[in-house]
Design a protein around this motif. Structure first.
Motif, PDB file in Angstrom:
ATOM      1  N   ALA A 112     -22.553  35.085 -15.054  1.00 13.75           N
ATOM      2  CA  ALA A 112     -23.400  34.424 -16.050  1.00 13.75           C
ATOM      3  C   ALA A 112     -24.857  34.405 -15.605  1.00 13.75           C
ATOM      4  CB  ALA A 112     -22.899  33.010 -16.299  1.00 13.75           C
ATOM      5  N   ASN A 113     -25.081  34.105 -14.336  1.00 13.57           N
ATOM      6  CA  ASN A 113     -26.468  34.059 -13.858  1.00 13.57           C
ATOM      7  C   ASN A 113     -27.132  35.427 -13.906  1.00 13.57           C
ATOM      8  OD1 ASN A 113     -26.644  31.296 -13.425  1.00 13.57           O
ATOM      9  ND2 ASN A 113     -25.781  31.444 -11.363  1.00 13.57           N
ATOM     10  N   GLY A 114     -26.316  36.462 -13.892  1.00 15.34           N
ATOM     11  CA  GLY A 114     -26.863  37.806 -14.041  1.00 15.34           C
ATOM     12  C   GLY A 114     -27.332  38.107 -15.453  1.00 15.34           C
ATOM     13  N   LYS A 115     -26.972  37.228 -16.382  1.00 15.51           N
ATOM     14  CA  LYS A 115     -27.376  37.403 -17.779  1.00 15.51           C
ATOM     15  C   LYS A 115     -28.582  36.550 -18.153  1.00 15.51           C
ATOM     16  CE  LYS A 115     -23.824  40.063 -18.561  1.00 15.51           C
ATOM     17  NZ  LYS A 115     -24.006  41.524 -18.742  1.00 15.51           N
ATOM     18  N   VAL A 116     -29.010  35.710 -17.228  1.00 10.53           N
ATOM     19  CA  VAL A 116     -30.139  34.817 -17.513  1.00 10.53           C
ATOM     20  C   VAL A 116     -31.441  35.614 -17.544  1.00 10.53           C
ATOM     21  CG1 VAL A 116     -31.459  32.838 -16.642  1.00 10.53           C
ATOM     22  CG2 VAL A 116     -28.958  32.835 -16.513  1.00 10.53           C
ATOM     23  N   LYS A 117     -32.282  35.261 -18.471  1.00  8.40           N
ATOM     24  CA  LYS A 117     -33.549  35.989 -18.652  1.00  8.40           C
ATOM     25  C   LYS A 117     -34.369  35.998 -17.354  1.00  8.40           C
ATOM     26  CE  LYS A 117     -36.155  35.265 -22.376  1.00  8.40           C
ATOM     27  NZ  LYS A 117     -37.150  34.588 -23.258  1.00  8.40           N
ATOM     28  N   THR A 118     -34.808  37.162 -16.966  1.00  5.80           N
ATOM     29  CA  THR A 118     -35.596  37.305 -15.748  1.00  5.80           C
ATOM     30  C   THR A 118     -37.091  37.135 -16.035  1.00  5.80           C
ATOM     31  OG1 THR A 118     -35.871  39.681 -16.048  1.00  5.80           O
ATOM     32  CG2 THR A 118     -33.896  38.936 -14.853  1.00  5.80           C
ATOM     33  N   PHE A 119     -37.849  37.069 -14.961  1.00  4.16           N
ATOM     34  CA  PHE A 119     -39.307  36.982 -15.095  1.00  4.16           C
ATOM     35  C   PHE A 119     -39.851  38.218 -15.800  1.00  4.16           C
ATOM     36  CE2 PHE A 119     -43.574  37.546 -12.977  1.00  4.16           C
ATOM     37  CZ  PHE A 119     -44.202  36.545 -13.698  1.00  4.16           C
ATOM     38  N   ALA A 120     -39.275  39.372 -15.472  1.00  4.88           N
ATOM     39  CA  ALA A 120     -39.738  40.615 -16.098  1.00  4.88           C
ATOM     40  C   ALA A 120     -39.482  40.618 -17.606  1.00  4.88           C
ATOM     41  CB  ALA A 120     -39.034  41.812 -15.450  1.00  4.88           C
ATOM     42  N   GLU A 121     -38.505  39.837 -18.016  1.00  4.67           N
ATOM     43  CA  GLU A 121     -38.190  39.750 -19.447  1.00  4.67           C
ATOM     44  C   GLU A 121     -38.974  38.635 -20.139  1.00  4.67           C
ATOM     45  OE1 GLU A 121     -33.702  40.764 -20.370  1.00  4.67           O
ATOM     46  OE2 GLU A 121     -33.822  39.406 -18.661  1.00  4.67           O
ATOM     47  N   GLY A 122     -39.778  37.941 -19.366  1.00  5.97           N
ATOM     48  CA  GLY A 122     -40.557  36.853 -19.950  1.00  5.97           C
ATOM     49  C   GLY A 122     -40.094  35.469 -19.569  1.00  5.97           C
ATOM     50  N   GLY A 123     -39.114  35.388 -18.683  1.00  5.03           N
ATOM     51  CA  GLY A 123     -38.643  34.085 -18.219  1.00  5.03           C
ATOM     52  C   GLY A 123     -39.613  33.447 -17.241  1.00  5.03           C
ATOM     53  N   PRO A 124     -39.398  32.185 -16.896  1.00  2.00           N
ATOM     54  CA  PRO A 124     -40.268  31.509 -15.927  1.00  2.00           C
ATOM     55  C   PRO A 124     -40.204  32.196 -14.564  1.00  2.00           C
ATOM     56  CG  PRO A 124     -38.837  29.944 -17.073  1.00  2.00           C
ATOM     57  CD  PRO A 124     -38.346  31.318 -17.405  1.00  2.00           C
ATOM     58  N   PRO A 125     -41.272  32.140 -13.799  1.00  2.86           N
ATOM     59  CA  PRO A 125     -41.290  32.791 -12.483  1.00  2.86           C
ATOM     60  C   PRO A 125     -40.190  32.285 -11.561  1.00  2.86           C
ATOM     61  CG  PRO A 125     -43.498  32.104 -13.135  1.00  2.86           C
ATOM     62  CD  PRO A 125     -42.559  31.523 -14.143  1.00  2.86           C
ATOM     63  N   SER A 126     -39.783  31.043 -11.738  1.00  2.00           N
ATOM     64  CA  SER A 126     -38.781  30.477 -10.838  1.00  2.00           C
ATOM     65  C   SER A 126     -37.373  30.953 -11.142  1.00  2.00           C
ATOM     66  CB  SER A 126     -38.819  28.949 -10.933  1.00  2.00           C
ATOM     67  OG  SER A 126     -38.522  28.535 -12.257  1.00  2.00           O
ATOM     68  N   ALA A 127     -37.166  31.548 -12.319  1.00  2.00           N
ATOM     69  CA  ALA A 127     -35.810  31.910 -12.727  1.00  2.00           C
ATOM     70  C   ALA A 127     -35.187  32.927 -11.783  1.00  2.00           C
ATOM     71  CB  ALA A 127     -35.821  32.446 -14.161  1.00  2.00           C
TER      72      ALA A 127
END
Lengths: 102, 237
Positions: free
Chosen positions: B128-143
């Motif tokens: 599941a955590n591998g599906k969480v939006k990354t920073f490169a996708e526009g997520g927060p830097p801490s993600a």
């Protein structure tokens, strides 16, 4: 005394360095804190926010401000609804419900 | 505790329903609340809390300080930040592990059965955590940091997987890499602090923040180190 010393070290070294938390009323370096106080400091760090912020958060993740009462059952949890929210009783942190992947 | 077999973007989720007594579900005694997580279509982790009747509730009382707001109360353990909650719902939070060494088996199941269930749940969490939006996708830097820290923690959790056997939470094998640096008395002090205080008390909370805590810890003085004694539990659930 032993636990107090350990807790003091923990509070001064770990809590003090934890920049990701908004920890209120941090103890001065060297101050001894109890386990209960230490626990409370962690939990207090999560005490921000308001009920309105929470409702706004739900509205946005459940489909936008235009549909504030959209049922959460649309997301696979039949019967769960945003209608008539009311305070929950104390939730036990010790999880003794039935376990298992479905 | 239940997760769907697959937790992905707009797919499935995890939920924990709480009861006062283990026999309550069988006896049809009402639960005392449910918390749940899923992932939105664009990869944002989302939190929910439900009261006894199943109604969505804005506040949950998880400690002696009374009710606290969702999602603010969630990010303490699940990482992320609510600082921009007024303009975005992406908090940068992640799914957390199911920690075998601090969870007891219900009377209806054996310890090996519980360990097997928790192992599978932890695999679901990892995926599941591998599906969480990354920073490169526009997520927060801490993600990205939170997801990586969670993955590293889970990777170090098990001594064996056939059958699943997790290290105890006090075990030295559980010391995160950033706390293994150093030598001599400094390393001993860090090892003691981690195994006896930090990991049992906080699990991943500190590691999943925005920075790498191990790099900024100020160690106690030599005199203080000599007084450090094992501390089994601080009781932070």
């Amino acid at each position: 005394m032993r636990s107090s010393v350990t807790l003091a070290l923990f509070a001064t070294t770990v809590l003090g360095a934890c920049a990701s938390f908004t920890v209120h009323d941090d103890p001065p370096v060297g101050q001894v804190v109890s386990a209960a106080q230490l626990s409370a400091r962690f939990l207090t760090a999560s005490g921000g926010g308001s009920e309105e912020e929470s409702r706004s958060y739900y509205r946005r993740i459940l489909g936008g401000e235009s549909r504030p009462t959209r049922s959460i059952s649309r997301r696979g949890r039949p019967g769960l609804s945003e209608q008539n929210p009311r305070p929950a009783p104390f939730i036990e942190m010790r999880m003794n419900s039935v376990f298992g992947a479905t | 505790m239940t997760c769907t077999q697959v937790v992905g973007r707009d797919q499935g989720g995890c939920a924990v329903t709480n009861f006062r007594d283990e026999g309550d579900p069988t006896a049809r005694v009402a639960n005392v609340g449910t918390v749940a997580m899923d992932i939105s279509r664009d990869g944002v982790t989302q939190f929910y809390a439900f009261g006894t009747t199943g109604a969505l509730i804005p506040n949950v009382p998880l400690d002696s300080e009374g009710p606290k707001s969702v999602p603010h109360v969630c990010v303490t353990c699940h990482a992320g930040s609510t600082s921009k909650i007024g303009v975005q719902t992406d908090l940068g939070s992640v799914f957390r592990e199911f920690e075998p060494s601090v969870l007891d088996a219900p009377s209806t199941r054996t310890r090996p059965e519980l360990d097997t269930s928790l192992f599978f749940l932890n695999q679901i969490v990892t995926a599941a955590n591998g599906k969480v939006k990354t920073f490169a996708e526009g997520g927060p830097p801490s993600a990205d940091h939170a997801a990586a820290a969670q993955l590293a923690y889970l990777n170090g959790m098990y001594a064996s997987v056939f059958p699943p056997r997790a290290f105890d939470i006090h075990a030295e094998e559980r010391i995160t890499s950033s706390w293994r640096a150093g030598s001599g008395a400094e390393l001993i002090a860090k090892r003691t602090l981690w195994t006896q205080v930090v990991n049992p008390a906080t699990f991943l909370i500190l590691e999943s923040g925005t920075g790498n805590l191990g790099r900024s810890v100020r160690l106690p003085s030599r005199r203080q180190r000599s007084r450090v004694q094992p501390q089994r539990s601080l009781g932070i659930a």
